[in-house]
Design a protein around this motif. Sequence first.
Motif, mmCIF file in Angstrom:
data_model
loop_
_atom_site.group_PDB
_atom_site.id
_atom_site.type_symbol
_atom_site.label_atom_id
_atom_site.label_comp_id
_atom_site.label_asym_id
_atom_site.label_seq_id
_atom_site.Cartn_x
_atom_site.Cartn_y
_atom_site.Cartn_z
ATOM 1 N N ASP A 41 28.580 56.210 1.668
ATOM 2 C CA ASP A 41 29.380 57.424 1.496
ATOM 3 C C ASP A 41 29.743 58.037 2.841
ATOM 4 O OD1 ASP A 41 29.106 56.997 -1.154
ATOM 5 O OD2 ASP A 41 27.709 58.640 -1.540
ATOM 6 N N GLU B 167 29.885 56.489 5.720
ATOM 7 C CA GLU B 167 30.815 55.598 6.434
ATOM 8 C C GLU B 167 32.247 55.804 5.930
ATOM 9 O OE1 GLU B 167 30.096 52.758 8.807
ATOM 10 O OE2 GLU B 167 28.561 54.280 9.142
ATOM 11 N N ILE B 168 32.393 55.917 4.625
ATOM 12 C CA ILE B 168 33.737 56.105 4.054
ATOM 13 C C ILE B 168 34.335 57.417 4.558
ATOM 14 C CG2 ILE B 168 35.074 56.423 1.920
ATOM 15 C CD1 ILE B 168 33.041 54.622 0.484
ATOM 16 N N ASN B 169 33.516 58.471 4.507
ATOM 17 C CA ASN B 169 33.988 59.783 4.950
ATOM 18 C C ASN B 169 34.401 59.754 6.424
ATOM 19 O OD1 ASN B 169 32.841 62.551 6.348
ATOM 20 N ND2 ASN B 169 34.110 62.901 4.543
ATOM 21 N N LYS B 170 33.569 59.166 7.265
ATOM 22 C CA LYS B 170 33.870 59.107 8.701
ATOM 23 C C LYS B 170 35.128 58.301 8.963
ATOM 24 C CE LYS B 170 29.317 59.694 10.797
ATOM 25 N NZ LYS B 170 28.198 58.977 11.380
ATOM 26 N N SER B 171 35.244 57.211 8.250
ATOM 27 C CA SER B 171 36.410 56.357 8.449
ATOM 28 C C SER B 171 37.698 57.098 8.084
ATOM 29 C CB SER B 171 36.268 55.107 7.581
ATOM 30 O OG SER B 171 37.453 54.376 7.626
ATOM 31 N N LEU B 172 37.659 57.810 6.961
ATOM 32 C CA LEU B 172 38.848 58.549 6.524
ATOM 33 C C LEU B 172 39.204 59.639 7.534
ATOM 34 C CD1 LEU B 172 38.097 58.891 2.700
ATOM 35 C CD2 LEU B 172 39.843 57.460 3.751
ATOM 36 N N LEU B 173 38.189 60.322 8.038
ATOM 37 C CA LEU B 173 38.449 61.406 8.997
ATOM 38 C C LEU B 173 38.943 60.862 10.334
ATOM 39 C CD1 LEU B 173 35.484 63.868 8.383
ATOM 40 C CD2 LEU B 173 37.906 64.368 8.079
ATOM 41 N N LYS B 174 38.220 59.904 10.882
ATOM 42 C CA LYS B 174 38.562 59.404 12.213
ATOM 43 C C LYS B 174 39.936 58.753 12.263
ATOM 44 C CE LYS B 174 34.263 59.153 14.580
ATOM 45 N NZ LYS B 174 33.615 58.561 15.740
ATOM 46 N N ASN B 175 40.274 58.063 11.205
ATOM 47 C CA ASN B 175 41.565 57.370 11.228
ATOM 48 C C ASN B 175 42.746 58.277 10.903
ATOM 49 O OD1 ASN B 175 41.302 54.265 11.694
ATOM 50 N ND2 ASN B 175 39.504 54.893 10.515
ATOM 51 N N THR B 176 42.448 59.522 10.598
ATOM 52 C CA THR B 176 43.562 60.443 10.355
ATOM 53 C C THR B 176 43.534 61.615 11.326
ATOM 54 O OG1 THR B 176 42.248 61.489 8.599
ATOM 55 C CG2 THR B 176 43.888 59.883 7.894
ATOM 56 N N ASN B 177 42.733 61.487 12.372
ATOM 57 C CA ASN B 177 42.661 62.582 13.353
ATOM 58 C C ASN B 177 43.967 62.800 14.102
ATOM 59 O OD1 ASN B 177 40.170 63.659 12.958
ATOM 60 N ND2 ASN B 177 39.117 62.321 14.414
ATOM 61 N N ARG C 109 46.293 64.645 6.070
ATOM 62 C CA ARG C 109 45.391 63.481 6.094
ATOM 63 C C ARG C 109 45.451 62.745 4.748
ATOM 64 N NH1 ARG C 109 40.916 63.799 10.044
ATOM 65 N NH2 ARG C 109 41.009 65.778 11.149
ATOM 66 N N LEU D 174 38.992 54.036 17.687
ATOM 67 C CA LEU D 174 38.669 54.063 16.258
ATOM 68 C C LEU D 174 38.165 52.726 15.731
ATOM 69 C CD1 LEU D 174 41.819 56.005 15.028
ATOM 70 C CD2 LEU D 174 39.604 56.953 15.632
ATOM 71 N N TYR E 131 35.591 52.221 12.930
ATOM 72 C CA TYR E 131 35.903 52.583 11.549
ATOM 73 C C TYR E 131 37.234 52.002 11.083
ATOM 74 C CZ TYR E 131 31.993 55.690 11.933
ATOM 75 O OH TYR E 131 30.741 56.181 12.088
ATOM 76 N N LEU F 160 36.981 49.408 8.158
ATOM 77 C CA LEU F 160 36.714 50.061 6.868
ATOM 78 C C LEU F 160 37.964 50.799 6.383
ATOM 79 C CD1 LEU F 160 34.891 50.926 4.558
ATOM 80 C CD2 LEU F 160 33.998 52.761 6.002
ATOM 81 N N TYR F 161 38.644 51.447 7.332
ATOM 82 C CA TYR F 161 39.861 52.181 6.965
ATOM 83 C C TYR F 161 40.908 51.218 6.411
ATOM 84 C CZ TYR F 161 43.775 55.423 7.292
ATOM 85 O OH TYR F 161 44.851 56.220 6.995
ATOM 86 N N TYR G 265 35.980 61.504 -1.037
ATOM 87 C CA TYR G 265 35.302 61.403 0.259
ATOM 88 C C TYR G 265 35.993 62.170 1.382
ATOM 89 C CZ TYR G 265 32.375 58.026 -2.033
ATOM 90 O OH TYR G 265 31.502 57.440 -2.896
#
Lengths: 268, 173
Positions: A7, A9-19, B31, B106, B109, B112-113, B131
């Motif tokens: 969970d 990892e998913i959250n971090k990935s979504l946030l980091k890739n949309t920063n 986002r 990045l 991640y 995974l993204y 999430y």
Amino acid sequence: MDDKNLDKEINKSLLKNTNDVSSKKEDIWKSIETKLALDEKNKRLKQEESTMELQPRSRKNAKKRKKSKGWLTGTIAAAILLGIFTTTTDTGQAFVNNIKEYFAPEKQVVEEIEGMPEEKEVVLKEGKAGYIIYIDEERYNLVEEDGFDKIVFNQELGEQYPEVSMSIRQVIDQTPEQLAEEIYAELQNSYATVREVETVNDPVEGLLISAIDGNEWDSLVTRVYIVSNEKEGSFIIEQKFFLEAEEGHGARFHHMLREFTIVEIQGE
Amino acid sequence: MSDQEIIKQIQSGNDSAFRGLYDLYYDYAIRTATIVMNHNASYAADAVQETFIRVYQNIHLYQSDRPFKPWFYKILLNECNRILKQNSKVVSVGEIIERSQIDPKLEDYEDLYEAIQGLESHNRTPIVLKYLNGFKEQEIADILEENVNTIKSRLFKGRQKLKTFLEAKEEAN
């Protein structure tokens, strides 16, 4: 990998890739402000226009306005330029089981009415006769009258105004050609001028019979479109308004009819 | 100021409150739209812009006894779907280039993204709502107008796929 870790990892990935996607914040805000300011202006114009629609004007003025606007050309140009209209003029049968899964329940469209672009929200309606259509519910209601569907102006018109409506019904055992002959004869009995049956591609693919009862502001106008139901029958779409409302209600009915799509209702 | 207070002010004609709402919701809205629309920046911007316009124009229809956030995201996702449908046959070369330029920072991640982006939209959207936006399963069901069990199943399947992906990656390393 345990669930909690996943969970995170998913959250971090979504946030980091949309920063990096927030950089357009001020540009988008400016567009919103501009568009809303434009909408306010259009709303004011619409209000003025609807007040004018309810006031009889001389035929002379109406004709002058009609000649100078070229509304149909303008509408098509605006539709192409803005790319907002969908291309749902296709009246072929859509074999759908659940209509609302396939069509947006409501959408924004831009129509050109009397030379002005008018942005509005239209709502999907399913007619009992086996079709769908998008209706501008700010102005019109879909009601059932005499056993068939009728789209009627939702404001009360004074007695001096002729009927404003668009009725839609299906005749299952007569072709458009057969019906056109009958309707043409009927209209000739009650209207001063009836134009010959013509084949049209816009707003629907079918036959059109136009009739008008004079040259006054309140002269009755009837347009009957006949569209094949893709079987042995037809849909009859009858628009009624008066000469002065040709560029208002007439244009709006025209735009609404562009969204007319025949559907096969489940269970039929 | 709470969502409800901001909405009340907008409803009573205070346009500066609308900017407050924009500041509060913009970041997660862009986002979300970006992920839902496969990292297409201009579609995401259009969706967010149209969403705020619709919120402003329809704020009188919002029922204040219900939470605002799901209402907002319902509109946002409708806009995303509308724009995707409208542009389904158009692919911009500029967008393809933009999408291919990924920040090296990045990398951890990124895989995974990409796996999330690779999920089918009916799995991806609930994952994003849960999430990224923190919605509960029932709220996601309300937003997407689906049965809560359907959402549970879509979340489970989406999550399983991501888990399998990460485990395979770990093994490979």
